[in-house]
Scaffold this motif. Structure first.
Motif, PDB file in Angstrom:
ATOM      1  N   GLU A 115      -7.191  85.312  86.526  1.00  0.00           N
ATOM      2  CA  GLU A 115      -8.502  84.708  86.731  1.00  0.00           C
ATOM      3  C   GLU A 115      -8.520  83.312  86.107  1.00  0.00           C
ATOM      4  N   TRP A 116      -8.704  82.317  86.976  1.00  0.00           N
ATOM      5  CA  TRP A 116      -8.806  80.940  86.489  1.00  0.00           C
ATOM      6  C   TRP A 116     -10.184  80.743  85.900  1.00  0.00           C
ATOM      7  N   ARG A 117     -10.230  80.131  84.737  1.00  0.00           N
ATOM      8  CA  ARG A 117     -11.510  79.846  84.093  1.00  0.00           C
ATOM      9  C   ARG A 117     -11.601  78.364  83.787  1.00  0.00           C
ATOM     10  N   LYS A 118     -12.833  77.897  83.677  1.00  0.00           N
ATOM     11  CA  LYS A 118     -13.058  76.489  83.345  1.00  0.00           C
ATOM     12  C   LYS A 118     -12.904  76.273  81.851  1.00  0.00           C
ATOM     13  N   TYR A 119     -12.519  75.048  81.501  1.00  0.00           N
ATOM     14  CA  TYR A 119     -12.386  74.681  80.102  1.00  0.00           C
ATOM     15  C   TYR A 119     -13.725  74.867  79.406  1.00  0.00           C
ATOM     16  N   PRO A 120     -13.856  75.365  78.244  1.00  0.00           N
ATOM     17  CA  PRO A 120     -12.894  75.634  77.187  1.00  0.00           C
ATOM     18  C   PRO A 120     -12.363  77.066  77.186  1.00  0.00           C
ATOM     19  N   LEU A 121     -12.806  77.900  78.121  1.00  0.00           N
ATOM     20  CA  LEU A 121     -12.317  79.276  78.154  1.00  0.00           C
ATOM     21  C   LEU A 121     -10.890  79.315  78.682  1.00  0.00           C
ATOM     22  N   PRO A 122     -10.020  80.099  78.046  1.00  0.00           N
ATOM     23  CA  PRO A 122      -8.643  80.187  78.546  1.00  0.00           C
ATOM     24  C   PRO A 122      -8.584  81.049  79.806  1.00  0.00           C
ATOM     25  N   ASP A 123      -7.574  80.802  80.626  1.00  0.00           N
ATOM     26  CA  ASP A 123      -7.365  81.639  81.808  1.00  0.00           C
ATOM     27  C   ASP A 123      -7.055  83.063  81.355  1.00  0.00           C
ATOM     28  N   ALA A 124      -7.385  84.025  82.204  1.00  0.00           N
ATOM     29  CA  ALA A 124      -7.245  85.422  81.817  1.00  0.00           C
ATOM     30  C   ALA A 124      -6.350  86.174  82.794  1.00  0.00           C
ATOM     31  N   LEU A 125      -5.572  87.080  82.269  1.00  0.00           N
ATOM     32  CA  LEU A 125      -4.756  87.984  83.071  1.00  0.00           C
ATOM     33  C   LEU A 125      -5.211  89.400  82.756  1.00  0.00           C
ATOM     34  N   PHE A 126      -5.647  90.125  83.770  1.00  0.00           N
ATOM     35  CA  PHE A 126      -6.094  91.496  83.599  1.00  0.00           C
ATOM     36  C   PHE A 126      -5.014  92.422  84.135  1.00  0.00           C
ATOM     37  N   VAL A 127      -4.452  93.258  83.265  1.00  0.00           N
ATOM     38  CA  VAL A 127      -3.394  94.194  83.632  1.00  0.00           C
ATOM     39  C   VAL A 127      -4.049  95.500  84.050  1.00  0.00           C
TER      40      VAL A 127
END
Length: 181
Positions: A115-127
Motif C-alpha cells: 500500500e503506497w502512502r503519502k508522506y510522512p506515512l511510510p509505505d505499508a506491506l500487509f502479509v
C-alpha cells in the motif's frame, strides 16, 4: 516464534496519548463560549462539526491509548511457524488462545499487499495467509469461532521482524513444506 515488538507497541501508545493530550489541551485552552454552536457569532455549524470531530477523535484515540498501553503489552500476541504449520495466538489468564492455526497442507497462498502512502506515512506491506480445509479456523473476537471454506489472515505488523522479511520467510517455508509432500 515471532513475538511482538514492545518498542512498536509503546510508540503507538505514545502517539495515541499525544493525540488525546492535544485534544484535551485544545478544549482546556479554548474558552467554553467558543464551543457553543448556538452562539450568534460566525460558524455555528462549523463549530458543531469540529466539536463532533474532536469528540470522536478523543473517543477513538482514548480507546487506542488504553489498549496500546494496558492491554496489548500484556496480551503479547505471537506468531509461530513450525513444521506442522502456522499459528497465531495471544495470552489471556488461564493460558494462550489460538486465533489462527492451520497446517501447511491447508495453506493455499501466502501473499503480500503493498500500500503506497503519502508522506510522512511510510509505505505499508500487509502479509496475508490464505488457507482452506476442515483443519483451519479463525476465532472471532465477538461471537462463535467460524469454520468457513477459506480464511484469509493478516499477519500482525507489530512483529519484531519487518513485514517483507516475514513474507519472504513464510514463502520459503511454504515452498519447502510443499516440496516434501
Amino acid at each position: 516464534m515471532l513475538k511482538t515488538n514492545l518498542f512498536k507497541i509503546f510508540a503507538l501508545a505514545l502517539v495515541c496519548w499525544l493525540f488525546v493530550g492535544a485534544i484535551i489541551l485544545t478544549f482546556a485552552v479554548t474558552p467554553a463560549s467558543t464551543w457553543n454552536p448556538m452562539s450568534p457569532g460566525f460558524g455555528g455549524w462549523l463549530v458543531f462539526f469540529f466539536l463532533v470531530v474532536f469528540a470522536i477523535g478523543l473517543a477513538l484515540f482514548g480507546v487506542g491509548a488504553l489498549l496500546w498501553t494496558f492491554v496489548f503489552p500484556f496480551v503479547r500476541p505471537q506468531f509461530v511457524v513450525s513444521r506442522w504449520g502456522v499459528e497465531s495466538s495471544w495470552w489471556k489468564p488461564g493460558g494462550r488462545v489460538r486465533q489462527f492455526p492451520t497446517p501447511w497442507s491447508g495453506v493455499v497462498d501466502i501473499g503480500g499487499e503493498f500500500e503506497w502512502r503519502k508522506y510522512p506515512l511510510p509505505d505499508a506491506l500487509f502479509v496475508t495467509i490464505t488457507a482452506r480445509g476442515a483443519t483451519v479456523h479463525q476465532n472471532a473476537l465477538i461471537g462463535k469461532p467460524r469454520k468457513p471454506e477459506e480464511v484469509t489472515y493478516r499477519v500482525l505488523r507489530e512483529l519484531k521482524a519487518k513485514p517483507r522479511d516475514v513474507l519472504v520467510f513464510l514463502r520459503e517455508v511454504h515452498v519447502a513444506q510443499t516440496a516434501h509432500r
